[in-house]
Design a protein around this motif. Structure first.
Motif, PDB file in Angstrom:
ATOM      1  N   ARG A  59      60.607  39.125  44.978  1.00 11.33           N
ATOM      2  CA  ARG A  59      61.823  38.821  45.477  1.00 11.33           C
ATOM      3  C   ARG A  59      62.101  38.901  47.014  1.00 11.33           C
ATOM      4  O   ARG A  59      62.630  38.127  47.700  1.00 11.33           O
ATOM      5  CB  ARG A  59      62.973  40.084  45.071  1.00 11.33           C
ATOM      6  CG  ARG A  59      64.289  39.868  45.426  1.00 11.33           C
ATOM      7  CD  ARG A  59      65.117  41.077  44.892  1.00 11.33           C
ATOM      8  NE  ARG A  59      66.447  41.054  45.188  1.00 11.33           N
ATOM      9  CZ  ARG A  59      67.402  42.105  44.763  1.00 11.33           C
ATOM     10  NH1 ARG A  59      66.919  42.630  43.663  1.00 11.33           N
ATOM     11  NH2 ARG A  59      68.586  41.835  45.106  1.00 11.33           N
ATOM     12  N   THR A  93      65.777  34.388  35.179  1.00 11.36           N
ATOM     13  CA  THR A  93      65.776  35.606  34.850  1.00 11.36           C
ATOM     14  C   THR A  93      66.946  36.275  35.255  1.00 11.36           C
ATOM     15  O   THR A  93      67.635  35.940  36.186  1.00 11.36           O
ATOM     16  CB  THR A  93      64.508  36.558  34.935  1.00 11.36           C
ATOM     17  OG1 THR A  93      64.377  36.670  36.448  1.00 11.36           O
ATOM     18  CG2 THR A  93      63.382  35.612  34.396  1.00 11.36           C
ATOM     19  N   VAL A  94      67.524  37.619  35.014  1.00 13.13           N
ATOM     20  CA  VAL A  94      68.496  38.300  35.379  1.00 13.13           C
ATOM     21  C   VAL A  94      68.123  38.776  37.053  1.00 13.13           C
ATOM     22  O   VAL A  94      68.969  38.419  37.942  1.00 13.13           O
ATOM     23  CB  VAL A  94      68.677  39.449  34.666  1.00 13.13           C
ATOM     24  CG1 VAL A  94      69.805  40.440  35.526  1.00 13.13           C
ATOM     25  CG2 VAL A  94      69.336  39.144  33.259  1.00 13.13           C
ATOM     26  N   GLU A  95      66.835  38.942  37.262  1.00 13.40           N
ATOM     27  CA  GLU A  95      66.572  39.218  38.802  1.00 13.40           C
ATOM     28  C   GLU A  95      66.682  38.044  39.232  1.00 13.40           C
ATOM     29  O   GLU A  95      67.091  38.057  40.572  1.00 13.40           O
ATOM     30  CB  GLU A  95      65.275  39.923  38.828  1.00 13.40           C
ATOM     31  CG  GLU A  95      64.961  40.190  40.275  1.00 13.40           C
ATOM     32  CD  GLU A  95      63.384  40.869  40.160  1.00 13.40           C
ATOM     33  OE1 GLU A  95      62.602  40.922  39.114  1.00 13.40           O
ATOM     34  OE2 GLU A  95      63.090  41.312  41.053  1.00 13.40           O
ATOM     35  N   GLU A  96      66.289  36.747  38.793  1.00 18.00           N
ATOM     36  CA  GLU A  96      66.276  35.572  39.620  1.00 18.00           C
ATOM     37  C   GLU A  96      67.801  35.168  40.018  1.00 18.00           C
ATOM     38  O   GLU A  96      68.315  34.751  40.953  1.00 18.00           O
ATOM     39  CB  GLU A  96      65.573  34.513  38.803  1.00 18.00           C
ATOM     40  CG  GLU A  96      64.013  34.640  38.925  1.00 18.00           C
ATOM     41  CD  GLU A  96      63.137  33.797  38.233  1.00 18.00           C
ATOM     42  OE1 GLU A  96      61.983  33.547  38.174  1.00 18.00           O
ATOM     43  OE2 GLU A  96      64.023  33.420  37.234  1.00 18.00           O
ATOM     44  N   GLN A  97      68.653  35.420  38.934  1.00 16.58           N
ATOM     45  CA  GLN A  97      70.094  35.081  39.098  1.00 16.58           C
ATOM     46  C   GLN A  97      70.753  35.949  40.174  1.00 16.58           C
ATOM     47  O   GLN A  97      71.274  35.434  40.985  1.00 16.58           O
ATOM     48  CB  GLN A  97      70.827  35.363  37.851  1.00 16.58           C
ATOM     49  CG  GLN A  97      70.379  34.267  36.760  1.00 16.58           C
ATOM     50  CD  GLN A  97      71.366  34.665  35.427  1.00 16.58           C
ATOM     51  OE1 GLN A  97      72.348  35.063  35.422  1.00 16.58           O
ATOM     52  NE2 GLN A  97      70.928  34.200  34.370  1.00 16.58           N
ATOM     53  N   VAL A  98      70.263  37.075  40.205  1.00 16.34           N
ATOM     54  CA  VAL A  98      70.794  38.058  41.240  1.00 16.34           C
ATOM     55  C   VAL A  98      70.356  37.704  42.632  1.00 16.34           C
ATOM     56  O   VAL A  98      71.036  37.584  43.649  1.00 16.34           O
ATOM     57  CB  VAL A  98      70.533  39.615  41.053  1.00 16.34           C
ATOM     58  CG1 VAL A  98      70.770  40.419  42.153  1.00 16.34           C
ATOM     59  CG2 VAL A  98      71.057  40.173  39.949  1.00 16.34           C
ATOM     60  N   THR A  99      69.019  37.259  42.754  1.00 12.29           N
ATOM     61  CA  THR A  99      68.433  36.758  44.116  1.00 12.29           C
ATOM     62  C   THR A  99      69.349  35.449  44.482  1.00 12.29           C
ATOM     63  O   THR A  99      69.514  35.319  45.643  1.00 12.29           O
ATOM     64  CB  THR A  99      67.056  36.569  43.812  1.00 12.29           C
ATOM     65  OG1 THR A  99      66.324  37.622  43.296  1.00 12.29           O
ATOM     66  CG2 THR A  99      66.351  35.968  45.216  1.00 12.29           C
ATOM     67  N   GLU A 102      72.825  36.475  45.764  1.00 11.90           N
ATOM     68  CA  GLU A 102      72.727  36.942  46.984  1.00 11.90           C
ATOM     69  C   GLU A 102      72.359  36.068  48.094  1.00 11.90           C
ATOM     70  O   GLU A 102      73.134  36.189  49.060  1.00 11.90           O
ATOM     71  CB  GLU A 102      71.708  38.319  47.064  1.00 11.90           C
ATOM     72  CG  GLU A 102      72.169  39.323  46.195  1.00 11.90           C
ATOM     73  CD  GLU A 102      71.344  40.761  46.183  1.00 11.90           C
ATOM     74  OE1 GLU A 102      70.099  40.151  46.878  1.00 11.90           O
ATOM     75  OE2 GLU A 102      71.420  41.528  45.752  1.00 11.90           O
TER      76      GLU A 102
END
Length: 203
Positions: A59, A93-99, A102
């Motif tokens: 990230r 992924t969920v983390e990629e969506q959040v990134t 943002e």
């Protein structure tokens, strides 16, 4: 160029194997095995490495990209559209969506989070100049403060509060007269440009 590099490496490898062959003329790897090995290695280098960098990078690496340079070349609108397409249609992924969300918050200055909210906003804002995005968003949310639906009012004041760090005393649970007064206060402050300075994303 890739094939030449593979052939050169293969030739060096076979020479080294031949020079170190045992008395029984056995080598560790045949020519066919070596070619297969080098071909697979080439595919790994030229296909898996870009995938690793683009999709599986940490990230922190995402935020080290030269954002200003990219935006100056492609334009804020184009970059925003590309990121929204990525978050709404990409297999992330969920983390990629959040990134990605943002990054969109940083570019647009808007406190949206879900792929659905970004898509709904983009459907009505894509034709606007980037410089008008925030004012149009705020005006729309102020208009929602008078909505009959509680959840619409609550969502609107949450987003306004995320932007400006205050509710200006507005409470979505208040009676209709108080709601009208609170919404009018927001509208007057917005028109007079006396609202606090909006906070930067990510929110």
């Amino acid at each position: 160029m890739r094939r030449s590099a593979v052939n050169l490496a293969l030739a060096v490898f076979l020479v080294s194997c031949a020079s170190s062959a045992s008395t029984e003329d056995e080598v560790l790897m045949s020519g066919a095995d070596a070619a297969l090995f080098m071909g697979q290695t080439g595919e790994k280098v030229f296909w898996d490495l870009p995938k690793l960098i683009v999709w599986e990078a940490p990230r922190g690496l995402f935020y080290e990209l030269p954002r200003k340079g990219v935006l100056s070349i492609r334009g804020t609108e184009a970059e925003t559209g590309a990121l929204i397409e990525m978050i709404t249609t990409g297999d992330l992924t969920v983390e990629e969506q959040v990134t990605v969300s943002e990054e969109l918050q940083t570019i647009t200055g808007l406190p949206l989070h879900s792929a659905e909210s970004w898509q709904r906003w983009w459907e009505v804002s894509r034709e606007l100049p980037a410089g008008d995005w925030k004012d149009a968003f705020v005006a729309d949310r102020i208009g929602r403060l008078n909505a009959t639906d509680y959840f619409t009012r609550a969502s609107a004041i949450d987003e306004l509060s995320a932007l400006y760090g205050t509710t200006l005393g507005y409470d979505p649970k208040h009676q209709p007269e108080s709601l009208r007064t609170g919404a009018l206060n927001w509208s007057r402050r917005f028109d007079a440009k006396t609202l606090p300075e909006p906070g930067p994303g990510p929110f």
